[in-house]
Design a protein around this motif. Structure first.
Motif, mmCIF file in Angstrom:
data_model
loop_
_atom_site.group_PDB
_atom_site.id
_atom_site.type_symbol
_atom_site.label_atom_id
_atom_site.label_comp_id
_atom_site.label_asym_id
_atom_site.label_seq_id
_atom_site.Cartn_x
_atom_site.Cartn_y
_atom_site.Cartn_z
ATOM 1 N N SER A 46 -5.058 -2.969 -8.686
ATOM 2 C CA SER A 46 -5.052 -2.466 -7.313
ATOM 3 C C SER A 46 -6.360 -1.758 -7.007
ATOM 4 O O SER A 46 -7.182 -1.522 -7.893
ATOM 5 C CB SER A 46 -3.874 -1.510 -7.094
ATOM 6 O OG SER A 46 -4.059 -0.307 -7.826
ATOM 7 N N CYS A 47 -6.535 -1.422 -5.745
ATOM 8 C CA CYS A 47 -7.729 -0.709 -5.314
ATOM 9 C C CYS A 47 -7.643 0.750 -5.745
ATOM 10 O O CYS A 47 -6.553 1.318 -5.871
ATOM 11 C CB CYS A 47 -7.860 -0.809 -3.792
ATOM 12 S SG CYS A 47 -9.385 -0.100 -3.129
ATOM 13 N N CYS A 48 -8.795 1.368 -5.951
ATOM 14 C CA CYS A 48 -8.798 2.780 -6.323
ATOM 15 C C CYS A 48 -8.672 3.681 -5.096
ATOM 16 O O CYS A 48 -8.732 4.905 -5.220
ATOM 17 C CB CYS A 48 -10.042 3.136 -7.136
ATOM 18 S SG CYS A 48 -11.596 2.624 -6.426
ATOM 19 N N ASP A 49 -8.469 3.096 -3.925
ATOM 20 C CA ASP A 49 -8.222 3.858 -2.701
ATOM 21 C C ASP A 49 -7.064 4.828 -2.917
ATOM 22 O O ASP A 49 -5.999 4.437 -3.403
ATOM 23 C CB ASP A 49 -7.899 2.884 -1.559
ATOM 24 C CG ASP A 49 -7.892 3.549 -0.194
ATOM 25 O OD1 ASP A 49 -7.124 4.512 -0.002
ATOM 26 O OD2 ASP A 49 -8.640 3.095 0.693
ATOM 27 N N ARG A 69 -7.295 0.045 -11.722
ATOM 28 C CA ARG A 69 -7.760 0.233 -10.359
ATOM 29 C C ARG A 69 -9.280 0.121 -10.307
ATOM 30 O O ARG A 69 -9.976 0.624 -11.186
ATOM 31 C CB ARG A 69 -7.308 1.603 -9.822
ATOM 32 C CG ARG A 69 -5.813 1.798 -9.893
ATOM 33 C CD ARG A 69 -5.365 3.149 -9.354
ATOM 34 N NE ARG A 69 -5.527 3.214 -7.906
ATOM 35 C CZ ARG A 69 -4.800 4.019 -7.124
ATOM 36 N NH1 ARG A 69 -3.871 4.796 -7.651
ATOM 37 N NH2 ARG A 69 -5.008 4.044 -5.824
ATOM 38 N N VAL A 71 -12.693 -0.790 -7.148
ATOM 39 C CA VAL A 71 -13.028 -0.935 -5.733
ATOM 40 C C VAL A 71 -12.611 -2.322 -5.247
ATOM 41 O O VAL A 71 -13.065 -3.338 -5.772
ATOM 42 C CB VAL A 71 -14.540 -0.708 -5.504
ATOM 43 C CG1 VAL A 71 -14.897 -0.980 -4.041
ATOM 44 C CG2 VAL A 71 -14.932 0.717 -5.882
ATOM 45 N N ALA A 72 -11.710 -2.350 -4.276
ATOM 46 C CA ALA A 72 -11.254 -3.572 -3.603
ATOM 47 C C ALA A 72 -10.434 -4.492 -4.488
ATOM 48 O O ALA A 72 -10.336 -5.685 -4.225
ATOM 49 C CB ALA A 72 -12.430 -4.341 -2.990
ATOM 50 N N ASN A 73 -9.818 -3.955 -5.537
ATOM 51 C CA ASN A 73 -8.901 -4.711 -6.407
ATOM 52 C C ASN A 73 -9.449 -6.085 -6.809
ATOM 53 O O ASN A 73 -8.770 -7.109 -6.723
ATOM 54 C CB ASN A 73 -7.514 -4.879 -5.765
ATOM 55 C CG ASN A 73 -7.555 -5.229 -4.281
ATOM 56 O OD1 ASN A 73 -7.495 -4.320 -3.440
ATOM 57 N ND2 ASN A 73 -7.680 -6.504 -3.952
ATOM 58 N N GLY A 107 -3.778 -6.048 -2.792
ATOM 59 C CA GLY A 107 -4.748 -5.646 -1.791
ATOM 60 C C GLY A 107 -4.107 -4.746 -0.751
ATOM 61 O O GLY A 107 -2.894 -4.563 -0.743
ATOM 62 N N CYS A 111 -9.344 -1.410 3.818
ATOM 63 C CA CYS A 111 -10.038 -1.218 2.536
ATOM 64 C C CYS A 111 -11.529 -1.001 2.781
ATOM 65 O O CYS A 111 -12.210 -1.866 3.347
ATOM 66 C CB CYS A 111 -9.827 -2.439 1.648
ATOM 67 S SG CYS A 111 -10.625 -2.310 0.039
ATOM 68 N N GLU A 162 -9.629 -8.891 3.342
ATOM 69 C CA GLU A 162 -8.789 -8.126 2.415
ATOM 70 C C GLU A 162 -7.874 -9.059 1.639
ATOM 71 O O GLU A 162 -7.656 -8.878 0.430
ATOM 72 C CB GLU A 162 -7.968 -7.096 3.180
ATOM 73 C CG GLU A 162 -8.789 -5.940 3.722
ATOM 74 C CD GLU A 162 -8.053 -5.111 4.753
ATOM 75 O OE1 GLU A 162 -8.646 -4.119 5.229
ATOM 76 O OE2 GLU A 162 -6.899 -5.452 5.109
#
Length: 216
Positions: A46-49, A69, A71-73, A107, A111, A162
């Motif tokens: 997954s994203c680190c968001d 995790r 950036v942007a998975n 995603g 993002c 995304e």
């Protein structure tokens, strides 16, 4: 390491609260996990968001998911060049050592990494084109996805990209020999998901429809 400092007070307070409640109530379970090792059923990329909370979305317990995790998975293509590859190492460990049954690429909406890729590929983020940009070079992974959606109206591109980040990652996963072998031997299945963080929606990629469809 002279630059290291003690934790902020609010984090210490949260830890103390967790130790006195959640841990105390489940001490035997935590000790069992520690002693028996991890046996996760699935790997989630997954994203680190900070807005994406995988364990909350699926109600997962400790030990259930092996989570990576970034950036942007994104998953890069297989490239055993002897350099540093955190995501590739995580995939290798999950498949060859842990024997996960599923890899889920998740995603999400809005993002920032995907937006950066869109701006870079559109010529609006020259700073990301610099060789010294870690984000830019990482987002190069998604350039093939941008090429597939660049014909869309500009307003529709970010969300489409995304979802392309999920598809590019699934495609790249299949370039890893050990992933391909596990999939072909039916020891592993791959899944592509996209979540709307504001609305709480979840979509999954359906190959028969060549697109994402709502879950549930």
């Amino acid at each position: 390491m002279l630059q290291a400092r003690p934790l902020p007070a609010y984090l210490i307070q949260r830890f103390q609260g967790w130790k006195a409640t959640t841990y105390q109530d489940n001490k035997a379970w935590y000790r069992r996990l520690a002693e028996s090792g991890q046996h996760p059923r699935a790997m989630v990329i997954s994203c680190c968001d900070s807005r994406v909370h995988v364990t909350s979305i699926f109600g997962a317990d400790e030990g259930e998911f092996f989570i990576h995790r970034n950036v942007a998975n994104l998953v890069p293509p297989y490239n055993p060049d002897g350099e540093y590859h955190g995501t590739s190492a995580a995939v290798e460990y999950a498949v060859t050592s842990l024997g996960v049954a599923h890899i889920v690429v998740l995603g999400h909406s809005n993002c920032g990494g995907v937006r950066g890729c869109h701006d870079m590929c559109s010529g609006h983020a020259p700073q990301l084109e610099e060789k010294s940009s870690f984000v830019g070079r990482w987002m190069d992974i998604l350039r093939p996805g941008f090429l597939r959606i660049q014909h869309l109206p500009e307003a529709d591109r970010p969300r489409a990209l995304e979802k392309e980040a999920v598809l590019v990652s699934l495609e790249n996963l299949m370039t890893f020999p050990f992933v391909q072998a596990a999939v072909e031997e039916e020891r592993l299945t791959l899944h592509g998901l996209w979540t709307d963080t504001g609305e709480g929606g979840l979509e999954q990629y359906d190959p028969s429809r060549a697109g994402f469809v709502l879950v549930g």
